[in-house]
Scaffold this motif. Structure first.
Motif, PDB file in Angstrom:
ATOM      1  N   ALA A 240       0.835  -1.212   0.000  1.00  0.00           N
ATOM      2  CA  ALA A 240       0.000   0.000   0.000  1.00  0.00           C
ATOM      3  C   ALA A 240       0.868   1.260   0.000  1.00  0.00           C
ATOM      4  CB  ALA A 240      -0.944  -0.002   1.203  1.00  0.00           C
ATOM      5  N   ASN A 241       1.901   1.266   0.855  1.00  0.00           N
ATOM      6  CA  ASN A 241       2.811   2.424   0.886  1.00  0.00           C
ATOM      7  C   ASN A 241       3.566   2.582  -0.430  1.00  0.00           C
ATOM      8  OD1 ASN A 241       2.090   3.161   3.459  1.00  0.00           O
ATOM      9  ND2 ASN A 241       3.787   2.074   4.448  1.00  0.00           N
ATOM     10  N   MET A 242       3.941   1.446  -1.045  1.00  0.00           N
ATOM     11  CA  MET A 242       4.670   1.499  -2.318  1.00  0.00           C
ATOM     12  C   MET A 242       3.772   2.055  -3.424  1.00  0.00           C
ATOM     13  SD  MET A 242       7.621   1.050  -3.658  1.00  0.00           S
ATOM     14  CE  MET A 242       8.393   0.092  -2.341  1.00  0.00           C
ATOM     15  N   TRP A 243       2.531   1.626  -3.447  1.00  0.00           N
ATOM     16  CA  TRP A 243       1.557   2.137  -4.432  1.00  0.00           C
ATOM     17  C   TRP A 243       1.433   3.662  -4.337  1.00  0.00           C
ATOM     18  CZ3 TRP A 243      -1.866   0.225  -8.205  1.00  0.00           C
ATOM     19  CH2 TRP A 243      -2.955   1.045  -8.525  1.00  0.00           C
ATOM     20  N   GLU A 244       1.236   4.145  -3.108  1.00  0.00           N
ATOM     21  CA  GLU A 244       1.071   5.584  -2.894  1.00  0.00           C
ATOM     22  C   GLU A 244       2.347   6.349  -3.241  1.00  0.00           C
ATOM     23  OE1 GLU A 244      -1.805   6.714  -2.531  1.00  0.00           O
ATOM     24  OE2 GLU A 244      -2.845   6.163  -0.700  1.00  0.00           O
ATOM     25  N   LYS A 245       3.488   5.772  -2.900  1.00  0.00           N
ATOM     26  CA  LYS A 245       4.761   6.451  -3.163  1.00  0.00           C
ATOM     27  C   LYS A 245       5.004   6.603  -4.664  1.00  0.00           C
ATOM     28  CE  LYS A 245       8.667   8.267  -1.780  1.00  0.00           C
ATOM     29  NZ  LYS A 245       8.694   9.488  -0.939  1.00  0.00           N
ATOM     30  N   ILE A 246       4.777   5.524  -5.424  1.00  0.00           N
ATOM     31  CA  ILE A 246       5.023   5.575  -6.870  1.00  0.00           C
ATOM     32  C   ILE A 246       4.092   6.574  -7.540  1.00  0.00           C
ATOM     33  CG2 ILE A 246       4.858   4.240  -9.022  1.00  0.00           C
ATOM     34  CD1 ILE A 246       5.888   1.796  -7.409  1.00  0.00           C
ATOM     35  N   LEU A 247       2.822   6.584  -7.135  1.00  0.00           N
ATOM     36  CA  LEU A 247       1.879   7.546  -7.711  1.00  0.00           C
ATOM     37  C   LEU A 247       2.270   8.976  -7.345  1.00  0.00           C
ATOM     38  CD1 LEU A 247      -1.625   5.857  -7.317  1.00  0.00           C
ATOM     39  CD2 LEU A 247      -0.271   6.133  -9.406  1.00  0.00           C
ATOM     40  N   SER A 248       2.780   9.164  -6.131  1.00  0.00           N
ATOM     41  CA  SER A 248       3.172  10.492  -5.671  1.00  0.00           C
ATOM     42  C   SER A 248       4.367  11.021  -6.459  1.00  0.00           C
ATOM     43  CB  SER A 248       3.502  10.457  -4.176  1.00  0.00           C
ATOM     44  OG  SER A 248       4.042  11.677  -3.745  1.00  0.00           O
ATOM     45  N   VAL A 249       5.431  10.217  -6.592  1.00  0.00           N
ATOM     46  CA  VAL A 249       6.634  10.698  -7.278  1.00  0.00           C
ATOM     47  C   VAL A 249       6.424  10.792  -8.790  1.00  0.00           C
ATOM     48  CG1 VAL A 249       8.166   9.823  -5.479  1.00  0.00           C
ATOM     49  CG2 VAL A 249       7.718   8.408  -7.510  1.00  0.00           C
ATOM     50  N   GLY A 250       5.402  10.078  -9.300  1.00  0.00           N
ATOM     51  CA  GLY A 250       5.147  10.107 -10.733  1.00  0.00           C
ATOM     52  C   GLY A 250       4.085  11.095 -11.157  1.00  0.00           C
ATOM     53  N   GLU A 251       3.530  11.804 -10.183  1.00  0.00           N
ATOM     54  CA  GLU A 251       2.392  12.692 -10.484  1.00  0.00           C
ATOM     55  C   GLU A 251       2.730  13.722 -11.560  1.00  0.00           C
ATOM     56  OE1 GLU A 251      -0.910  15.408  -8.077  1.00  0.00           O
ATOM     57  OE2 GLU A 251       0.875  14.671  -7.034  1.00  0.00           O
ATOM     58  N   ASN A 252       3.890  14.350 -11.461  1.00  0.00           N
ATOM     59  CA  ASN A 252       4.271  15.383 -12.424  1.00  0.00           C
ATOM     60  C   ASN A 252       4.690  14.814 -13.780  1.00  0.00           C
ATOM     61  OD1 ASN A 252       3.773  17.383 -10.527  1.00  0.00           O
ATOM     62  ND2 ASN A 252       5.898  17.391  -9.782  1.00  0.00           N
ATOM     63  N   LEU A 253       4.808  13.502 -13.834  1.00  0.00           N
ATOM     64  CA  LEU A 253       5.190  12.848 -15.091  1.00  0.00           C
ATOM     65  C   LEU A 253       3.987  12.178 -15.764  1.00  0.00           C
ATOM     66  CD1 LEU A 253       8.585  11.330 -13.905  1.00  0.00           C
ATOM     67  CD2 LEU A 253       8.267  13.194 -15.541  1.00  0.00           C
ATOM     68  N   GLY A 254       2.804  12.432 -15.247  1.00  0.00           N
ATOM     69  CA  GLY A 254       1.592  11.968 -15.918  1.00  0.00           C
ATOM     70  C   GLY A 254       1.153  10.561 -15.603  1.00  0.00           C
ATOM     71  N   ILE A 255       1.643   9.998 -14.490  1.00  0.00           N
ATOM     72  CA  ILE A 255       1.251   8.643 -14.126  1.00  0.00           C
ATOM     73  C   ILE A 255      -0.221   8.597 -13.710  1.00  0.00           C
ATOM     74  CG2 ILE A 255       1.879   8.802 -11.673  1.00  0.00           C
ATOM     75  CD1 ILE A 255       2.935   5.935 -11.858  1.00  0.00           C
ATOM     76  N   LYS A 256      -0.875   7.477 -13.997  1.00  0.00           N
ATOM     77  CA  LYS A 256      -2.245   7.247 -13.535  1.00  0.00           C
ATOM     78  C   LYS A 256      -2.364   5.826 -12.992  1.00  0.00           C
ATOM     79  CE  LYS A 256      -4.830  10.286 -16.712  1.00  0.00           C
ATOM     80  NZ  LYS A 256      -5.363  11.188 -15.680  1.00  0.00           N
ATOM     81  N   PRO A 257      -3.191   5.629 -11.948  1.00  0.00           N
ATOM     82  CA  PRO A 257      -3.525   4.250 -11.576  1.00  0.00           C
ATOM     83  C   PRO A 257      -4.334   3.647 -12.714  1.00  0.00           C
ATOM     84  CG  PRO A 257      -4.919   5.793 -10.384  1.00  0.00           C
ATOM     85  CD  PRO A 257      -3.913   6.613 -11.137  1.00  0.00           C
TER      86      PRO A 257
END
Length: 369
Positions: free
Chosen positions: A210-227
């Motif tokens: 769960a923490n890894m999911w949130e971390k990856i989405l957080s650091v990728g936010e400015n690069l256009g990542i989406k779940p």
């Protein structure tokens, strides 16, 4: 009909609900089919990055001095060709040549391997392996319930992952894996995926996912990542011509019929070899082909395919391709109609719609070799 509250859930179930996922029954698991929309998630993976929960996939560990010999007998590909920290794709067959499953073999050493199998086949695969282990010095353990898996896919996936690790990701080649520290957590990371794009599959203990999911989405936010959900996972793999068990492969379809002959090594011994050798020598009576609709209609899984007034097969997968903006599909049809350019008819609501046979590789894969 299975009630959703009777289904298995991955450790990320509450996270999916938090992100507004639409949940469905998939292989006995309650899984996210989409968050924002299948189209937007699909486009994010093609252009930037998407993060998938694939913790429903199975992980079976094979250990012991006969591990290599045993797995090589169980699968059609030749795993003696891979080195430590390398993975290999392979079908696994019944004695009649039809497909038990298609899976990834991860080699830790000659005496330890991990098989990553489809969620719908975990119990069946585990049983099949046990039924055929006599005479081999191996131990087989199903660790699926203890391991979570995330898939970070898309052209910006490396850039995103580099924000949480000091590991030199340029050195990790396609279909190779290694242990690495991701945001303080020891993870097994493989450069692989199911989308036709560069990406990584991350294995870690359930309590950290769960923490890894949130971390990856957080650091990728400015690069256009989406779940991203299973809907986009299916459209992405389909555009790249990748088979899905239950569609292009099954206990009624052989790897040769599915066009996976390059993963069937008939110069070695394995379960199903004799049947597949006979099928090859006699010539395939049916094949999986790609097709593109000429008429404006969307093909779907299970629709009948006709040619020259007779039923010649059925659609295994069909979509309006988000990337190509075309109505395309794959179908299992009689071989005499499988020539590229041949006209076929897809029966949609009892009416024939014209289509033409094409290559299954609708989209050029962008793997990092």
């Amino acid at each position: 009909m299975i009630r959703l509250d009777s289904l298995k859930r991955t450790p990320l179930y509450d996270i999916h609900k938090k992100y507004g996922a639409k949940m469905i029954d998939f292989a006995g698991f309650e899984m996210p089919v989409q968050y924002e929309s299948i189209l937007k998630e699909h486009e994010a993976v093609r252009k930037n990055a998407g993060l998938f929960d694939v913790s429903h996939m199975g992980e079976i560990i094979v250990e012991g001095k006969d591990s290599e010999k045993f797995i090589n007998y169980m699968v059609t590909n030749d795993i003696t060709k891979i080195t430590e920290n390398q993975a290999m794709y392979s079908p696994m067959c019944y004695h009649n040549g039809t497909t038990v499953d298609d899976l990834l073999v991860y080699k830790f050493s000659y005496e330890k391997y991990m098989l990553v199998v489809n969620a719908s086949n975990i119990d069946k695969d585990y049983k099949w392996l046990w039924e055929n282990k006599n005479g081999f010095d191996v131990e087989i353990k199903d660790e699926s319930g203890e391991i979570s898996e995330l898939a970070l896919q898309g052209p910006k996936s490396q850039e995103i992952l580099e924000k949480i690790t000091n590991y030199d990701l340029d050195s990790l080649k396609y279909y190779h894996f290694d242990y690495m520290d991701l945001d303080g957590i020891n993870c097994l990371v493989s450069r692989s995926g199911y989308t036709g794009e560069d990406g990584f599959e991350i294995f870690l203990k359930n309590e950290y996912v769960a923490n890894m999911w949130e971390k990856i989405l957080s650091v990728g936010e400015n690069l256009g990542i989406k779940p991203a959900g299973l809907g986009a996972r299916d459209t992405l793999r389909f555009e790249a011509g990748l088979p899905l068990y239950g569609n292009e492969l099954s206990d009624d379809i052989t790897p040769l019929e599915a066009g996976l002959g390059s993963f069937v090594k008939l110069d070695k011994s394995f379960i199903g070899k004799e049947a597949l050798l006979n099928q090859k020598e006699e010539g395939l009576k049916r094949k999986i082909v790609g097709f593109e609709m000429a008429d404006n209609a969307i093909p779907r899984h299970g629709y009948d395919v006709y040619a020259e007034g007779e039923k010649i097969g059925y659609v295994t997968t069909g979509y309006l391709s988000p990337t190509l903006k075309k109505n395309i599909g794959m179908a299992l049809i009689k071989s005499q109609f499988a020539t590229i350019g041949n006209e076929i008819n897809i029966i949609i609501r009892n009416k024939p719609y014209k289509a033409f046979v094409t290559s299954k590789n609708f989209y050029k894969k962008n793997y990092k070799k």
